[in-house]
Design a protein around this motif. Structure first.
Motif, mmCIF file in Angstrom:
data_model
loop_
_atom_site.group_PDB
_atom_site.id
_atom_site.type_symbol
_atom_site.label_atom_id
_atom_site.label_comp_id
_atom_site.label_asym_id
_atom_site.label_seq_id
_atom_site.Cartn_x
_atom_site.Cartn_y
_atom_site.Cartn_z
ATOM 1 N N THR A 1 41.540 50.058 36.699
ATOM 2 C CA THR A 1 42.797 49.513 37.203
ATOM 3 C C THR A 1 42.641 48.091 37.724
ATOM 4 O OG1 THR A 1 43.516 51.740 37.807
ATOM 5 C CG2 THR A 1 44.682 49.889 38.821
ATOM 6 N N GLN A 2 41.677 47.864 38.640
ATOM 7 C CA GLN A 2 41.549 46.566 39.278
ATOM 8 C C GLN A 2 41.246 45.464 38.268
ATOM 9 O OE1 GLN A 2 40.295 49.387 40.273
ATOM 10 N NE2 GLN A 2 40.279 49.616 42.487
ATOM 11 N N ALA A 3 40.345 45.747 37.323
ATOM 12 C CA ALA A 3 39.986 44.729 36.330
ATOM 13 C C ALA A 3 41.172 44.401 35.429
ATOM 14 C CB ALA A 3 38.804 45.212 35.496
ATOM 15 N N LEU A 4 41.918 45.408 35.024
ATOM 16 C CA LEU A 4 43.064 45.187 34.140
ATOM 17 C C LEU A 4 44.157 44.405 34.853
ATOM 18 C CD1 LEU A 4 44.348 45.837 31.366
ATOM 19 C CD2 LEU A 4 45.361 47.854 32.428
ATOM 20 N N VAL A 5 44.504 44.818 36.068
ATOM 21 C CA VAL A 5 45.574 44.148 36.817
ATOM 22 C C VAL A 5 45.179 42.714 37.161
ATOM 23 C CG1 VAL A 5 46.900 44.178 38.958
ATOM 24 C CG2 VAL A 5 46.481 46.303 37.728
ATOM 25 N N ALA A 6 43.939 42.500 37.597
ATOM 26 C CA ALA A 6 43.489 41.157 37.949
ATOM 27 C C ALA A 6 43.552 40.229 36.742
ATOM 28 C CB ALA A 6 42.071 41.210 38.513
ATOM 29 N N TRP B 1 36.131 44.015 49.941
ATOM 30 C CA TRP B 1 37.259 43.922 50.862
ATOM 31 C C TRP B 1 37.725 45.330 51.266
ATOM 32 C CZ3 TRP B 1 42.982 43.568 49.523
ATOM 33 C CH2 TRP B 1 43.728 43.230 50.650
ATOM 34 N N GLY B 2 37.639 46.287 50.336
ATOM 35 C CA GLY B 2 38.030 47.663 50.641
ATOM 36 C C GLY B 2 36.832 48.558 50.888
ATOM 37 N N ILE B 3 35.907 48.111 51.723
ATOM 38 C CA ILE B 3 34.662 48.824 51.971
ATOM 39 C C ILE B 3 34.806 49.874 53.063
ATOM 40 C CG2 ILE B 3 33.751 47.323 53.791
ATOM 41 C CD1 ILE B 3 31.796 48.648 50.749
ATOM 42 N N ALA C 1 45.096 50.423 51.156
ATOM 43 C CA ALA C 1 46.059 49.756 50.276
ATOM 44 C C ALA C 1 45.942 50.314 48.863
ATOM 45 C CB ALA C 1 45.806 48.250 50.267
ATOM 46 N N PRO C 2 47.064 50.552 48.174
ATOM 47 C CA PRO C 2 46.998 51.023 46.782
ATOM 48 C C PRO C 2 46.230 50.032 45.918
ATOM 49 C CG PRO C 2 49.224 51.225 47.655
ATOM 50 C CD PRO C 2 48.445 50.444 48.668
ATOM 51 N N PRO C 3 45.464 50.503 44.942
ATOM 52 C CA PRO C 3 44.629 49.591 44.142
ATOM 53 C C PRO C 3 45.401 48.459 43.476
ATOM 54 C CG PRO C 3 44.018 51.874 43.727
ATOM 55 C CD PRO C 3 45.253 51.910 44.583
ATOM 56 N N VAL C 4 46.576 48.761 42.924
ATOM 57 C CA VAL C 4 47.348 47.717 42.245
ATOM 58 C C VAL C 4 47.833 46.673 43.249
ATOM 59 C CG1 VAL C 4 49.421 47.237 40.903
ATOM 60 C CG2 VAL C 4 48.031 49.253 40.372
ATOM 61 N N VAL D 1 46.727 42.722 43.312
ATOM 62 C CA VAL D 1 47.717 41.639 43.199
ATOM 63 C C VAL D 1 47.597 40.677 44.386
ATOM 64 C CG1 VAL D 1 50.178 41.119 43.214
ATOM 65 C CG2 VAL D 1 49.308 42.990 41.808
ATOM 66 N N ALA D 2 47.486 41.222 45.595
ATOM 67 C CA ALA D 2 47.356 40.368 46.776
ATOM 68 C C ALA D 2 46.080 39.547 46.728
ATOM 69 C CB ALA D 2 47.383 41.239 48.041
ATOM 70 N N PHE D 3 44.983 40.142 46.293
ATOM 71 C CA PHE D 3 43.706 39.437 46.256
ATOM 72 C C PHE D 3 43.722 38.331 45.213
ATOM 73 C CE2 PHE D 3 39.065 39.082 45.956
ATOM 74 C CZ PHE D 3 38.734 39.162 47.293
ATOM 75 N N VAL D 4 44.351 38.574 44.061
ATOM 76 C CA VAL D 4 44.438 37.538 43.031
ATOM 77 C C VAL D 4 45.253 36.360 43.532
ATOM 78 C CG1 VAL D 4 45.316 37.003 40.725
ATOM 79 C CG2 VAL D 4 44.099 39.136 41.123
ATOM 80 N N PHE D 5 46.343 36.611 44.267
ATOM 81 C CA PHE D 5 47.148 35.510 44.804
ATOM 82 C C PHE D 5 46.390 34.763 45.899
ATOM 83 C CE2 PHE D 5 50.857 37.687 42.881
ATOM 84 C CZ PHE D 5 51.424 36.581 42.262
ATOM 85 N N LEU D 6 45.575 35.454 46.677
ATOM 86 C CA LEU D 6 44.764 34.769 47.680
ATOM 87 C C LEU D 6 43.768 33.816 47.037
ATOM 88 C CD1 LEU D 6 43.956 37.644 50.215
ATOM 89 C CD2 LEU D 6 45.413 35.658 50.622
ATOM 90 N N LEU D 7 43.245 34.205 45.879
ATOM 91 C CA LEU D 7 42.247 33.386 45.182
ATOM 92 C C LEU D 7 42.863 32.549 44.062
ATOM 93 C CD1 LEU D 7 39.267 35.911 44.885
ATOM 94 C CD2 LEU D 7 39.662 34.169 46.627
#
Length: 311
Positions: A232-237, A169-171, A118-121, A125-131
């Motif tokens: 990227t992940q920290a900024l988007v989250a 999750w992306g291991i 899955a693309p990082p962004v 986004v999906a992980f933030v909505f899950l949590l």
């Protein structure tokens, strides 16, 4: 009279010819940017006017007057230690699990690897909505079983652990690498260990681990380098969790909540391309580079324990 070259000279030219693609790439994409970064770290440059020499002013500003440098450096080092360690442990555990399965290997291998694609962004986004603390399915499930769930990315205490969970999750990339290393361990050594009456832990310690330590070293070193560039992940989250809409002309202030997800690469971007303080951004880049090099050199030392003397 034609110029003649001796055999050693021709050999050197031939070697340089073969090395030229690497030498050109190294010079253009690493050496020149590094020299330019060092040069601009001693300059006042706003990307509009000509740079002017200011000596150590940028360095003093970063280390003495920049209030966010300390939190950003702490967050980056925290992520390096915790995220890299857990990713290696989880990746190796999943690799051991999948290689020991008798059936359904293809299904589980695909299921664990797919999140990595899955693309990082999009993944963030999906992980933030899950949590999401209000509407996320994770908190709803926890509340139904009587567990008071945290607010995850909206809580300074849980923001960095949430980023670690996102990385786990992306291991799939590390799982595949460790699977290849585990399958490459000679089966004769396991058979000899069985004849000696070795248990599962003894076989892992004395057979599996010595064979995969170079791969563990590779995973740790590359993980440190990648996490030192965590952006990227920290900024988007942080932006998604804050609820701020991002559109044309929006100036993103990273680090939500309370600078708990602010990393040094985010600070570099903010100083260089939002505040146009190129000198301070170059100082931050050099500090990040120096720390990454120091940690990598420390890990590469044989006495660090990851590699045996014969490796």
């Amino acid at each position: 009279m034609a110029l003649s070259l001796s055999t050693p000279a021709r050999r050197r030219l031939r070697v340089l010819g073969f090395l030229s693609p690497w030498l050109i790439g190294f010079s253009v994409f690493f050496l020149y940017p590094l020299i330019a970064t060092v040069y601009f770290s001693f300059m006042h440059y706003n990307q509009i006017k000509e740079p002017t020499f200011v000596g150590l002013k940028n360095w003093r500003y970063v280390f003495e007057q920049m209030p966010l440098f300390g939190p950003a450096l702490w967050n980056t080092l925290w992520l390096v230690v915790v995220m890299v360690a857990l990713r290696v442990v989880f990746g190796l555990s999943l690799g051991l699990l999948v290689t020991k399965l008798k059936s359904g290997v293809g299904f589980f291998r695909t299921a664990f690897y797919l999140p990595y694609l899955a693309p990082p962004v999009a993944a963030t986004v999906a992980f933030v909505f899950l949590l999401n603390p209000g509407t996320g399915p994770v908190n709803e499930i926890l509340s139904k079983i009587g567990i008071t769930a945290p607010t995850w990315f909206n809580d300074p205490t849980w923001a960095k652990p949430s980023l670690v969970m996102l990385s786990l999750w992306g291991i799939g990339d590390l799982m595949v690498i460790f699977m290849a290393a585990l399958l490459d361990v000679p089966k004769e050594q396991y058979e000899a260990a069985d004849l000696d009456g070795a248990g599962a832990w003894a076989k892992f310690r004395y057979v599996t681990w010595p064979s995969i330590t170079p791969i563990v070293m590779f995973a740790v070193v590359t993980g440190v380098v990648q996490t030192m560039q965590y952006y990227t992940q920290a900024l988007v989250a942080g932006k998604i969790a804050s609820g701020v809409s991002i559109g044309p002309g929006t100036v993103i202030q990273p680090g939500y909540p309370d600078h708990s997800t602010l990393t040094v690469p985010q600070l570099v971007y903010s100083m260089g391309f939002q505040n146009f303080n190129t000198g301070a951004a170059c100082v931050l880049s050099l500090v990040l580079f120096a720390i990454a090099m120091a940690v990598t050199m420390l890990l590469m030392r044989k006495r660090s324990g990851l590699l045996s003397a014969e490796d």
